[in-house]
Each structure stands twice: as structure tokens, then as C-alpha cells.
Design a protein around this motif. Structure first.
Motif, PDB file in Angstrom:
ATOM      1  N   ARG A 155     -12.569   8.259  -1.827  1.00  0.00           N
ATOM      2  CA  ARG A 155     -12.191   7.020  -2.506  1.00  0.00           C
ATOM      3  C   ARG A 155     -10.981   6.379  -1.826  1.00  0.00           C
ATOM      4  NH1 ARG A 155     -12.461   8.510  -8.812  1.00  0.00           N
ATOM      5  NH2 ARG A 155     -11.044  10.141  -8.143  1.00  0.00           N
ATOM      6  N   LEU A 156     -10.662   6.841  -0.606  1.00  0.00           N
ATOM      7  CA  LEU A 156      -9.542   6.322   0.166  1.00  0.00           C
ATOM      8  C   LEU A 156      -9.835   4.903   0.641  1.00  0.00           C
ATOM      9  CD1 LEU A 156      -6.867   6.987   1.816  1.00  0.00           C
ATOM     10  CD2 LEU A 156      -8.428   7.394   3.723  1.00  0.00           C
ATOM     11  N   ARG A 157      -8.813   4.037   0.551  1.00  0.00           N
ATOM     12  CA  ARG A 157      -8.889   2.692   1.101  1.00  0.00           C
ATOM     13  C   ARG A 157      -7.565   2.428   1.803  1.00  0.00           C
ATOM     14  NH1 ARG A 157     -13.058   4.167  -0.268  1.00  0.00           N
ATOM     15  NH2 ARG A 157     -14.520   3.238  -1.716  1.00  0.00           N
ATOM     16  N   HIS A 192       0.246  -7.012  -9.632  1.00  0.00           N
ATOM     17  CA  HIS A 192      -0.966  -6.201  -9.662  1.00  0.00           C
ATOM     18  C   HIS A 192      -0.620  -4.740  -9.892  1.00  0.00           C
ATOM     19  CE1 HIS A 192       0.367  -5.990  -5.463  1.00  0.00           C
ATOM     20  NE2 HIS A 192      -0.362  -4.887  -5.332  1.00  0.00           N
ATOM     21  N   ARG A 193      -1.651  -3.927 -10.142  1.00  0.00           N
ATOM     22  CA  ARG A 193      -1.471  -2.487 -10.294  1.00  0.00           C
ATOM     23  C   ARG A 193      -2.701  -1.769  -9.777  1.00  0.00           C
ATOM     24  NH1 ARG A 193      -1.701  -1.523 -16.844  1.00  0.00           N
ATOM     25  NH2 ARG A 193      -3.724  -2.492 -17.221  1.00  0.00           N
ATOM     26  N   HIS A 194      -2.523  -0.478  -9.483  1.00  0.00           N
ATOM     27  CA  HIS A 194      -3.582   0.354  -8.918  1.00  0.00           C
ATOM     28  C   HIS A 194      -3.773   1.581  -9.800  1.00  0.00           C
ATOM     29  CE1 HIS A 194      -3.109  -2.088  -5.310  1.00  0.00           C
ATOM     30  NE2 HIS A 194      -1.808  -1.904  -5.443  1.00  0.00           N
ATOM     31  N   PRO A 195      -5.021   1.973 -10.068  1.00  0.00           N
ATOM     32  CA  PRO A 195      -5.259   3.079 -10.998  1.00  0.00           C
ATOM     33  C   PRO A 195      -4.662   4.413 -10.548  1.00  0.00           C
ATOM     34  CG  PRO A 195      -7.302   2.471  -9.878  1.00  0.00           C
ATOM     35  CD  PRO A 195      -6.268   1.436  -9.528  1.00  0.00           C
ATOM     36  N   HIS A 196      -4.570   4.626  -9.253  1.00  0.00           N
ATOM     37  CA  HIS A 196      -4.023   5.894  -8.737  1.00  0.00           C
ATOM     38  C   HIS A 196      -2.747   5.693  -7.935  1.00  0.00           C
ATOM     39  CE1 HIS A 196      -7.441   8.163 -10.150  1.00  0.00           C
ATOM     40  NE2 HIS A 196      -8.235   7.266  -9.607  1.00  0.00           N
ATOM     41  N   GLY A 197      -2.105   4.545  -8.066  1.00  0.00           N
ATOM     42  CA  GLY A 197      -0.885   4.262  -7.319  1.00  0.00           C
ATOM     43  C   GLY A 197      -1.196   3.691  -5.943  1.00  0.00           C
ATOM     44  N   ALA A 216      -1.202  -0.326   3.711  1.00  0.00           N
ATOM     45  CA  ALA A 216      -1.383  -0.100   2.277  1.00  0.00           C
ATOM     46  C   ALA A 216      -2.481   0.931   2.086  1.00  0.00           C
ATOM     47  CB  ALA A 216      -1.756  -1.406   1.580  1.00  0.00           C
ATOM     48  N   VAL A 217      -2.180   1.982   1.318  1.00  0.00           N
ATOM     49  CA  VAL A 217      -3.133   3.061   1.081  1.00  0.00           C
ATOM     50  C   VAL A 217      -3.305   3.231  -0.422  1.00  0.00           C
ATOM     51  CG1 VAL A 217      -3.678   5.486   1.503  1.00  0.00           C
ATOM     52  CG2 VAL A 217      -2.339   4.205   3.189  1.00  0.00           C
ATOM     53  N   VAL A 218      -4.557   3.180  -0.884  1.00  0.00           N
ATOM     54  CA  VAL A 218      -4.878   3.379  -2.294  1.00  0.00           C
ATOM     55  C   VAL A 218      -6.095   4.288  -2.403  1.00  0.00           C
ATOM     56  CG1 VAL A 218      -3.939   1.150  -3.063  1.00  0.00           C
ATOM     57  CG2 VAL A 218      -6.348   1.321  -2.453  1.00  0.00           C
ATOM     58  N   THR A 250     -13.108   0.426  -8.326  1.00  0.00           N
ATOM     59  CA  THR A 250     -12.030  -0.561  -8.338  1.00  0.00           C
ATOM     60  C   THR A 250     -10.745   0.044  -7.784  1.00  0.00           C
ATOM     61  OG1 THR A 250     -11.393  -0.038 -10.606  1.00  0.00           O
ATOM     62  CG2 THR A 250     -12.975  -1.835 -10.310  1.00  0.00           C
ATOM     63  N   THR A 251      -9.989  -0.777  -7.091  1.00  0.00           N
ATOM     64  CA  THR A 251      -8.708  -0.332  -6.527  1.00  0.00           C
ATOM     65  C   THR A 251      -7.520  -1.081  -7.100  1.00  0.00           C
ATOM     66  OG1 THR A 251      -8.855  -1.905  -4.703  1.00  0.00           O
ATOM     67  CG2 THR A 251      -9.735   0.324  -4.307  1.00  0.00           C
ATOM     68  N   THR A 252      -7.754  -2.292  -7.628  1.00  0.00           N
ATOM     69  CA  THR A 252      -6.642  -3.165  -8.012  1.00  0.00           C
ATOM     70  C   THR A 252      -7.007  -4.000  -9.228  1.00  0.00           C
ATOM     71  OG1 THR A 252      -6.122  -3.369  -5.655  1.00  0.00           O
ATOM     72  CG2 THR A 252      -5.039  -4.924  -7.140  1.00  0.00           C
ATOM     73  N   GLU A 253      -6.047  -4.104 -10.152  1.00  0.00           N
ATOM     74  CA  GLU A 253      -6.146  -5.067 -11.238  1.00  0.00           C
ATOM     75  C   GLU A 253      -5.105  -6.138 -10.957  1.00  0.00           C
ATOM     76  OE1 GLU A 253      -5.323  -5.555 -16.042  1.00  0.00           O
ATOM     77  OE2 GLU A 253      -5.458  -3.540 -15.185  1.00  0.00           O
TER      78      GLU A 253
END
Length: 131
Positions: free
Chosen positions: A35-37, A52-57, A107-109, A116-119
Motif C-alpha cells: 500500500r506504499l505510495r 489534508h490528512r492521511h489515514p496512516h500518516g 512524500a511517502v504514504v 485512499t491515501t488522502t482526505e
């Protein structure tokens, strides 16, 4: 092992998520189960993300230039080449270039289970407040 020799085309950051001129280069988006991006993000002077925010930081590593980052309720912080910023899971924040220089960061998420990566939230004013 997989070596990528040809990358996707550089994309312009969409106006609903960025203020100013921003370019995105996808570095890695491996197939499931990963799930790396990872992206190189290039900000023109004064350009920035919306809140914005990311579910896993998110990890940001500044490659060149000078920029700014802020978490909701916190002070605007200066960042520069060589700095690494860890943004906590679900922490509302924004980041971008300073007013006088370009800034590029890696940027790594990690994507959520649904991909999804970003809200995304509201745009940011020059003072760091939602517009």
C-alpha cells in the motif's frame, strides 16, 4: 524484484488540492498487497497544499529549497533541504514552498485498505488559515 525504468508523466497538482503551481512525479505505487505510495512533489514559490490528512500518516523529506509546514492548531514551521517531517495518522496539516524559493520533497504514504491515501479539506490562506 521489479525495476522501473520509465516513470509516468509528470502531472500538474489539481487546483482543488493545491494553491499555486505544483508538479507531481509518481516514484512508487507497487501492486497489492503493498500500500506504499511515493511522490516527488515540486512547489513553485508560494505554492502549497490545501489542508489534508492521511489515514496512516505521511513522511516528507525535503530534497531542495525551503518550505513551510503546519499542523492544525500549531505554528507554521520552516523546513529546508535535508529535513524530514513525520505527520501523524489523521493529523490535519498543509505544506508547501516558502515565499521566495522553490521546494521539492519526497512524500511517502501508506494507502488505507480501500486504497485512499488522502482526505482533502479547505484551501490555506497565506497566513496558514483555511480560506
Amino acid at each position: 524484484m521489479h525495476i522501473t525504468r520509465r516513470r509516468p508523466d509528470t502531472l500538474r497538482g489539481p487546483a482543488e488540492n493545491f494553491t499555486g503551481t505544483v508538479w507531481l512525479d509518481q516514484i512508487a505505487a507497487p501492486a497489492a498487497p503493498s500500500r506504499l505510495r511515493m511522490f516527488n512533489v515540486h512547489f513553485a514559490p508560494g505554492a502549497r497544499t490545501a489542508w489534508h490528512r492521511h489515514p496512516h500518516g505521511q513522511a516528507l523529506h525535503v530534497l531542495e529549497g525551503e518550505g513551510l509546514v503546519q499542523r492544525r492548531g500549531g505554528a507554521v514551521e520552516e523546513i529546508r533541504a535535508g529535513d524530514t517531517v513525520w505527520i501523524e495518522p489523521d493529523e490535519w496539516h498543509w505544506h508547501g514552498a516558502g515565499p521566495r524559493t522553490f521546494m521539492t520533497h519526497l512524500a511517502v504514504v501508506e494507502a488505507a485498505a480501500d486504497g485512499t491515501t488522502t482526505e482533502w479539506g479547505h484551501q490555506v490562506s497565506a497566513a496558514g488559515h483555511p480560506d
